[in-house]
Design a protein around this motif. Structure first.
Motif, PDB file in Angstrom:
ATOM      1  N   THR A  52      45.214   0.502  -1.701  1.00  0.00           N
ATOM      2  CA  THR A  52      43.992   0.120  -2.407  1.00  0.00           C
ATOM      3  C   THR A  52      42.711   0.525  -1.684  1.00  0.00           C
ATOM      4  OG1 THR A  52      44.109  -2.047  -1.369  1.00  0.00           O
ATOM      5  CG2 THR A  52      45.092  -1.816  -3.549  1.00  0.00           C
ATOM      6  N   LEU A  53      42.785   0.922  -0.422  1.00  0.00           N
ATOM      7  CA  LEU A  53      41.566   1.301   0.286  1.00  0.00           C
ATOM      8  C   LEU A  53      41.018   2.613  -0.269  1.00  0.00           C
ATOM      9  CD1 LEU A  53      42.220   0.460   4.051  1.00  0.00           C
ATOM     10  CD2 LEU A  53      40.620  -0.634   2.483  1.00  0.00           C
ATOM     11  N   ASN A  54      39.713   2.639  -0.454  1.00  0.00           N
ATOM     12  CA  ASN A  54      39.043   3.850  -0.934  1.00  0.00           C
ATOM     13  C   ASN A  54      37.746   3.999  -0.149  1.00  0.00           C
ATOM     14  OD1 ASN A  54      38.383   6.097  -2.501  1.00  0.00           O
ATOM     15  ND2 ASN A  54      37.268   4.853  -3.984  1.00  0.00           N
ATOM     16  N   LEU A  55      37.872   4.444   1.111  1.00  0.00           N
ATOM     17  CA  LEU A  55      36.752   4.496   2.040  1.00  0.00           C
ATOM     18  C   LEU A  55      36.407   5.942   2.369  1.00  0.00           C
ATOM     19  CD1 LEU A  55      38.084   1.788   4.533  1.00  0.00           C
ATOM     20  CD2 LEU A  55      36.634   1.416   2.531  1.00  0.00           C
ATOM     21  N   ILE A 105      37.431  -6.016  -4.394  1.00  0.00           N
ATOM     22  CA  ILE A 105      36.441  -6.585  -5.326  1.00  0.00           C
ATOM     23  C   ILE A 105      35.627  -5.474  -5.966  1.00  0.00           C
ATOM     24  CG2 ILE A 105      34.336  -7.979  -5.480  1.00  0.00           C
ATOM     25  CD1 ILE A 105      35.485  -9.800  -3.333  1.00  0.00           C
ATOM     26  N   VAL A 106      35.137  -4.546  -5.144  1.00  0.00           N
ATOM     27  CA  VAL A 106      34.316  -3.445  -5.658  1.00  0.00           C
ATOM     28  C   VAL A 106      35.139  -2.549  -6.581  1.00  0.00           C
ATOM     29  CG1 VAL A 106      33.031  -1.370  -4.994  1.00  0.00           C
ATOM     30  CG2 VAL A 106      32.764  -3.480  -3.685  1.00  0.00           C
ATOM     31  N   LEU A 107      36.370  -2.236  -6.180  1.00  0.00           N
ATOM     32  CA  LEU A 107      37.227  -1.388  -7.016  1.00  0.00           C
ATOM     33  C   LEU A 107      37.566  -2.082  -8.336  1.00  0.00           C
ATOM     34  CD1 LEU A 107      39.664   0.094  -4.336  1.00  0.00           C
ATOM     35  CD2 LEU A 107      37.845   1.290  -5.547  1.00  0.00           C
ATOM     36  N   LEU A 108      37.726  -3.399  -8.288  1.00  0.00           N
ATOM     37  CA  LEU A 108      38.030  -4.144  -9.506  1.00  0.00           C
ATOM     38  C   LEU A 108      36.838  -4.105 -10.463  1.00  0.00           C
ATOM     39  CD1 LEU A 108      40.545  -5.761 -10.411  1.00  0.00           C
ATOM     40  CD2 LEU A 108      39.353  -7.827  -9.694  1.00  0.00           C
ATOM     41  N   LEU A 109      35.626  -4.297  -9.941  1.00  0.00           N
ATOM     42  CA  LEU A 109      34.420  -4.195 -10.766  1.00  0.00           C
ATOM     43  C   LEU A 109      34.249  -2.776 -11.309  1.00  0.00           C
ATOM     44  CD1 LEU A 109      31.919  -6.255  -8.552  1.00  0.00           C
ATOM     45  CD2 LEU A 109      32.988  -6.982 -10.697  1.00  0.00           C
ATOM     46  N   GLN A 110      34.499  -1.818 -10.440  1.00  0.00           N
ATOM     47  CA  GLN A 110      34.384  -0.414 -10.836  1.00  0.00           C
ATOM     48  C   GLN A 110      35.408  -0.071 -11.913  1.00  0.00           C
ATOM     49  OE1 GLN A 110      34.472   2.168  -7.419  1.00  0.00           O
ATOM     50  NE2 GLN A 110      35.174   3.908  -8.591  1.00  0.00           N
ATOM     51  N   SER A 111      36.646  -0.527 -11.733  1.00  0.00           N
ATOM     52  CA  SER A 111      37.702  -0.259 -12.698  1.00  0.00           C
ATOM     53  C   SER A 111      37.417  -0.925 -14.046  1.00  0.00           C
ATOM     54  CB  SER A 111      39.044  -0.751 -12.141  1.00  0.00           C
ATOM     55  OG  SER A 111      40.093  -0.519 -13.044  1.00  0.00           O
ATOM     56  N   THR A 112      36.896  -2.149 -13.999  1.00  0.00           N
ATOM     57  CA  THR A 112      36.555  -2.849 -15.237  1.00  0.00           C
ATOM     58  C   THR A 112      35.448  -2.113 -15.993  1.00  0.00           C
ATOM     59  OG1 THR A 112      37.148  -4.963 -14.210  1.00  0.00           O
ATOM     60  CG2 THR A 112      35.806  -5.048 -16.213  1.00  0.00           C
ATOM     61  N   PHE A 113      34.420  -1.693 -15.263  1.00  0.00           N
ATOM     62  CA  PHE A 113      33.328  -0.930 -15.873  1.00  0.00           C
ATOM     63  C   PHE A 113      33.863   0.352 -16.505  1.00  0.00           C
ATOM     64  CE2 PHE A 113      30.187   2.442 -15.580  1.00  0.00           C
ATOM     65  CZ  PHE A 113      29.089   1.880 -16.204  1.00  0.00           C
ATOM     66  N   ILE A 133      46.919   0.254 -16.166  1.00  0.00           N
ATOM     67  CA  ILE A 133      47.300  -1.164 -16.115  1.00  0.00           C
ATOM     68  C   ILE A 133      47.950  -1.491 -14.776  1.00  0.00           C
ATOM     69  CG2 ILE A 133      48.791  -2.929 -17.130  1.00  0.00           C
ATOM     70  CD1 ILE A 133      48.390  -1.537 -19.827  1.00  0.00           C
ATOM     71  N   LEU A 134      48.835  -0.594 -14.302  1.00  0.00           N
ATOM     72  CA  LEU A 134      49.502  -0.813 -13.019  1.00  0.00           C
ATOM     73  C   LEU A 134      48.474  -0.924 -11.891  1.00  0.00           C
ATOM     74  CD1 LEU A 134      52.094  -0.922 -11.290  1.00  0.00           C
ATOM     75  CD2 LEU A 134      51.966   1.577 -11.108  1.00  0.00           C
ATOM     76  N   GLY A 135      47.507  -0.019 -11.857  1.00  0.00           N
ATOM     77  CA  GLY A 135      46.483  -0.066 -10.826  1.00  0.00           C
ATOM     78  C   GLY A 135      45.673  -1.341 -10.884  1.00  0.00           C
ATOM     79  N   TYR A 136      45.369  -1.783 -12.099  1.00  0.00           N
ATOM     80  CA  TYR A 136      44.583  -3.005 -12.277  1.00  0.00           C
ATOM     81  C   TYR A 136      45.372  -4.230 -11.782  1.00  0.00           C
ATOM     82  CZ  TYR A 136      40.678  -5.433 -14.513  1.00  0.00           C
ATOM     83  OH  TYR A 136      39.539  -6.165 -14.750  1.00  0.00           O
ATOM     84  N   VAL A 137      46.634  -4.299 -12.129  1.00  0.00           N
ATOM     85  CA  VAL A 137      47.477  -5.429 -11.706  1.00  0.00           C
ATOM     86  C   VAL A 137      47.635  -5.452 -10.190  1.00  0.00           C
ATOM     87  CG1 VAL A 137      49.824  -6.370 -11.794  1.00  0.00           C
ATOM     88  CG2 VAL A 137      48.728  -5.573 -13.897  1.00  0.00           C
ATOM     89  N   ILE A 138      47.837  -4.267  -9.596  1.00  0.00           N
ATOM     90  CA  ILE A 138      47.988  -4.191  -8.141  1.00  0.00           C
ATOM     91  C   ILE A 138      46.703  -4.606  -7.440  1.00  0.00           C
ATOM     92  CG2 ILE A 138      48.309  -2.591  -6.216  1.00  0.00           C
ATOM     93  CD1 ILE A 138      50.315  -1.083  -7.945  1.00  0.00           C
ATOM     94  N   LEU A 139      45.553  -4.201  -7.993  1.00  0.00           N
ATOM     95  CA  LEU A 139      44.278  -4.616  -7.412  1.00  0.00           C
ATOM     96  C   LEU A 139      44.139  -6.137  -7.405  1.00  0.00           C
ATOM     97  CD1 LEU A 139      41.499  -2.157  -8.664  1.00  0.00           C
ATOM     98  CD2 LEU A 139      42.033  -2.765  -6.306  1.00  0.00           C
ATOM     99  N   LEU A 140      44.500  -6.761  -8.517  1.00  0.00           N
ATOM    100  CA  LEU A 140      44.441  -8.221  -8.590  1.00  0.00           C
ATOM    101  C   LEU A 140      45.395  -8.856  -7.576  1.00  0.00           C
ATOM    102  CD1 LEU A 140      44.316  -8.730 -12.469  1.00  0.00           C
ATOM    103  CD2 LEU A 140      42.483  -9.245 -10.845  1.00  0.00           C
ATOM    104  N   LEU A 191      31.074   2.825   3.840  1.00  0.00           N
ATOM    105  CA  LEU A 191      32.391   3.385   3.509  1.00  0.00           C
ATOM    106  C   LEU A 191      32.896   2.888   2.157  1.00  0.00           C
ATOM    107  CD1 LEU A 191      34.152   3.139   6.992  1.00  0.00           C
ATOM    108  CD2 LEU A 191      33.622   5.245   5.754  1.00  0.00           C
ATOM    109  N   ILE A 192      32.575   1.630   1.812  1.00  0.00           N
ATOM    110  CA  ILE A 192      33.011   1.070   0.523  1.00  0.00           C
ATOM    111  C   ILE A 192      32.111   1.545  -0.609  1.00  0.00           C
ATOM    112  CG2 ILE A 192      33.287  -1.057  -0.799  1.00  0.00           C
ATOM    113  CD1 ILE A 192      34.064  -2.470   1.799  1.00  0.00           C
TER     114      ILE A 192
END
Length: 575
Positions: A52-55, A105-113, A133-140, A191-192
Motif C-alpha cells: 500500500t505504500l506509494n512514496l 488515509i490519503v490513498l483511500l481519499l484519492q481512490s474514492t475521488f 474493489i480489491l485495492g479498495y478493500v485492501i486499503l481499508l 513523500l506521501i
C-alpha cells in the motif's frame, strides 16, 4: 503483549517481505529497461495490491519504488528487533506503521475521488472492476490493521517521569530531536503528498472535469490549488497522528509524545490549534528557544517516553547506508545505462569493423561500397561505387551518385544503382591499394588515416559501409495484434530487400521467445510479401537475441543476429 505480540510481529514481517519482494520485482524491470509495467502477470498484480505504500519525490517511472523499499526494509529490521526484544523495541515498527496508516488515509481519499469523479464505469471491464474493489478493500484492511498496531504500541508506553521528594518532573524531548522531528515529518509529508498531486493532475487531464467546469479548470491550473491541497494534507497529517496516537511518525522514532500541562493527551481543539500555529513563519526554528511557538501558544509539550530499547542515537547508523542507497538508486541507473550503451556501441563497432575488413579484403562483383569524402570539398553527389569485375590486381567500379543525407541503407543504395548502372561512369582502382584502407579501430573509422582516390584526382575517400546485392538483406518488424500488453503472442514480419533466400533455422541466444513455425521459411524479395512467423513468450519490457540461419539462392549459408527490445528490432549479418 500476548496475542497482540503475535499480531504485531506477523504483520510487520508479512507486509515488509511482500513489499521488499515487490520492490525487487520493480527494480529488476527498470534495470532491464522497462519504461512502464504493462506486462505484470495477474499473480503479481494481486501481490502488488498488498503493497500500500506509494512514496516518491518524482513522477519518473524508474524512481517509483526507491522510497517504498526504504520503509519496507526499516519495517523488516524493526520486526526482527521487535521479536528479538520480545515486544520491547517498537520504534521502527511504530514509525513505519504510522507512515503506512497516513499514506493509506490519503490513498483511500484519492481512490474514492477517482471512483466518484474520474472513473468511467460504462467502459470499465469486469477485471478492472475486480482490481479496483480489491485495492479498495485492501486499503481499508491495512488502515484498520495499522491503526490497531499503533494503538497497541502506544498502550505499552509510559511517559518518562522523574519523581523526587520535592517534585515530579517529565523529561522533555531535546531541541535537536525536535529539529529531527521537523525534518523527518516534512520528508514524509512530501513523500506521501507528491505522488497524490501527480496522480490527481494526470487524472484531471484525462477526465472531462475541465471541459464541464471552466472555473474548476482555472482553479487547478493556478498555484492556489496546490496551496489548498497542501493545507488540507497538513491538517490531516498532524491532527490525525497526534489526536489518535499522541505522536507523528518522527515522534514514534524517538519515543516522544504530545501532552498538555496535566501530562494528559490534549483534546482535539488543542491539537488543531497546535497545528494551526505550525503555519507561523519560522515556527520550525522556534523550539531552539526555551519553547516552540506551537507548543507555548497551544499549551502543549513534547516529552519523552520511557526507553524500552536501545538508545535513540544508535539509529544514526542508518544515515550513511541510506545516503549510499539513494545515490545508487537515483544515479546508478543512468550511469549503468550509459555504460551498457557504450559497451553495446563498442561491440557493434567491433562487429562492423570486422565485417568491413572481411569485405574489403575479399572484393567481388556483388559488392556496393558507400564512400565518404574526407576532405569535405569534393563532389557531394559521390554516393559510392559498385564493383563490376575483378581481374588480377585491377578492380573495375561504377560510380553511383546521390544525395548523401545521413547514414546509408541497403534499399537506398540498391535503388540508386539500378537507376544508374547503365549510365554510370567506370573507374579502375588497384586491388593491393584497396585492401589496405579498412579501419583497424573505432578511432580510424571516424577519423580515417588511410584513404584512397576512387574518382577525381586529389580527392580522397574512406569506406563508410558495404552492401552485398547478391545476398539476402533482412529487416524485421514485430506486431501485437490484440494491443493487450499482457498478451505474450506476437508476429514477426521479415522483409528481404536483397536476393531471395530461405530461413532454415532460428535459435535463441538470449531471451525466451518461442518461434512457432515449421522451417524452412522462404523470404522473398518481392515488395509487400514479408515472411510472417508467430512467436510466443514475447515480453514487451524484455530483450531477446536470436541467431538466424539463411540459405541464399546458391545454397550458401549465412548467419544473422536478430535483436529486439520490445517492438524495436535490429538484424545484423555476422557471417
Amino acid at each position: 503483549m500476548g496475542k497482540n505480540y503475535k499480531l504485531v510481529a506477523i504483520s510487520a514481517m508479512a507486509i515488509s517481505v511482500i513489499g521488499i519482494f515487490s520492490c525487487f520485482y520493480s527494480f529488476y524491470g527498470v534495470w532491464k529497461g522497462a519504461s512502464q509495467f504493462n506486462t505484470i502477470s495477474e499473480v503479481f498484480q494481486i501481490l502488488f495490491a498488498f503493497t500500500t505504500l506509494n512514496l516518491s519525490f518524482t513522477n519518473r517511472f524508474e524512481h517509483s519504488d526507491i522510497w517504498n523499499f526504504v520503509f519496507y526494509v526499516l519495517l523488516f529490521i524493526g520486526g526482527l528487533q521487535f521479536i528479538r526484544s520480545k515486544g520491547k523495541e517498537t520504534r521502527f515498527v511504530g514509525f513505519v506503521f504510522s507512515v503506512i496508516f497516513l499514506d493509506a488515509i490519503v490513498l483511500l481519499l484519492q481512490s474514492t475521488f477517482y471512483k466518484v469523479f474520474i472513473t468511467n464505469w460504462e467502459n470499465t471491464t469486469s477485471k478492472q472492476i475486480f482490481y479496483l474493489i480489491l485495492g479498495y478493500v485492501i486499503l481499508l484492511g491495512v488502515l484498520y490493521l495499522s491503526f490497531n498496531i499503533l494503538k497497541i504500541i502506544k498502550s505499552q508506553k509510559e511517559i518518562d517521569i522523574i519523581a523526587t521528594e520535592q517534585k515530579t518532573t517529565v523529561t522533555d524531548t531535546g531541541k535537536w530531536q525536535r529539529f529531527f522531528h521537523w525534518i523527518i515529518d516534512v520528508t514524509i509529508m512530501s513523500l506521501i503528498l507528491i505522488p497524490c498531486v501527480i496522480s490527481l493532475g494526470y487524472w484531471l487531464m484525462e477526465s472531462d472535469v475541465f471541459r464541464e467546469s471552466e472555473g474548476l479548470k482555472m482553479f487547478f491550473r493556478s498555484r492556489w490549488s496546490l496551496y489548498v491541497i497542501v493545507l488540507v494534507f497538513f491538517f490531516i497529517y498532524y491532527p490525525v497522528s497526534e489526536i489518535l496516537f499522541g505522536s507523528t511518525p518522527a515522534k514514534f522514532l524517538t519515543e516522544s509524545r504530545v501532552i498538555n500541562s496535566k501530562a494528559e493527551s490534549p483534546n482535539s481543539s488543542t491539537i488543531f490549534l497546535r497545528t494551526l500555529c505550525r503555519n507561523i513563519p519560522f515556527d520550525a526554528l522556534s523550539f531552539f528557544a526555551k519553547r516552540g511557538w506551537h507548543d507555548s501558544l497551544s499549551e502543549t509539550y513534547v516529552v519523552k517516553e520511557k526507553r524500552t530499547g536501545f538508545k535513540t542515537n544508535k539509529l544514526l547508523w542508518i544515515l550513511p547506508v541510506l545516503v549510499i542507497y539513494l545515490a545508487v538508486m537515483y544515479f546508478g541507473k543512468r550511469y549503468y545505462s550509459e555504460y551498457t550503451a557504450n559497451r553495446e556501441m563498442e561491440n557493434q563497432m567491433s562487429e562492423k569493423i570486422e565485417f568491413l575488413e572481411s569485405e574489403i579484403k575479399n572484393p567481388n562483383a556483388s559488392q556496393f561500397f558507400v564512400v565518404n569524402d574526407i576532405d569535405y570539398y569534393g563532389n557531394i553527389d559521390n554516393y559510392g561505387f559498385k564493383i563490376e569485375k575483378v581481374e588480377g590486381n585491377d578492380i573495375s567500379i561504377k560510380r553511383i551518385t546521390g544525395e548523401f543525407l545521413s547514414e546509408s541503407n541497403f534499399s537506398q543504395a540498391k535503388y540508386l544503382y539500378l537507376q544508374q548502372k547503365d549510365t554510370a561512369k567506370t573507374f579502375v582502382i588497384r586491388k593491393d591499394e584497396f585492401v589496405k584502407i579498412f579501419p583497424k579501430n573505432r578511432s580510424e573509422y571516424y577519423r580515417p588515416t588511410i584513404t584512397m582516390e576512387f574518382f577525381e584526382p586529389g580527392i580522397r575517400y574512406n569506406i563508410e559501409n558495404v552492401y552485398n546485392f547478391d545476398l539476402p538483406f533482412l529487416e524485421a518488424q514485430i506486431s501485437n495484434a490484440t494491443n493487450d500488453y499482457n498478451d505474450k503472442k506476437a508476429t514477426v514480419y521479415f522483409t528481404n530487400h536483397g536476393a531471395s533466400g530461405t530461413i532454415t533455422n532460428i535459435k535463441n541466444t538470449n531471451g525466451d521467445i518461442k518461434w512457432k513455425t515449421v522451417f524452412p521459411v522462404a523470404v522473398s524479395n518481392q515488395v509487400g510479401s514479408p515472411a510472417m512467423i508467430e512467436v510466443e513468450n514475447f515480453d514487451l519490457s524484455g530483450e531477446n537475441e536470436s541467431q538466424i540461419e539463411v540459405l541464399d539462392s546458391l545454397k550458401r549459408k549465412h548467419l544473422y543476429v536478430f535483436k529486439n527490445k520490445g517492438f524495436q528490432t535490429e538484424i545484423i549479418k555476422i557471417k
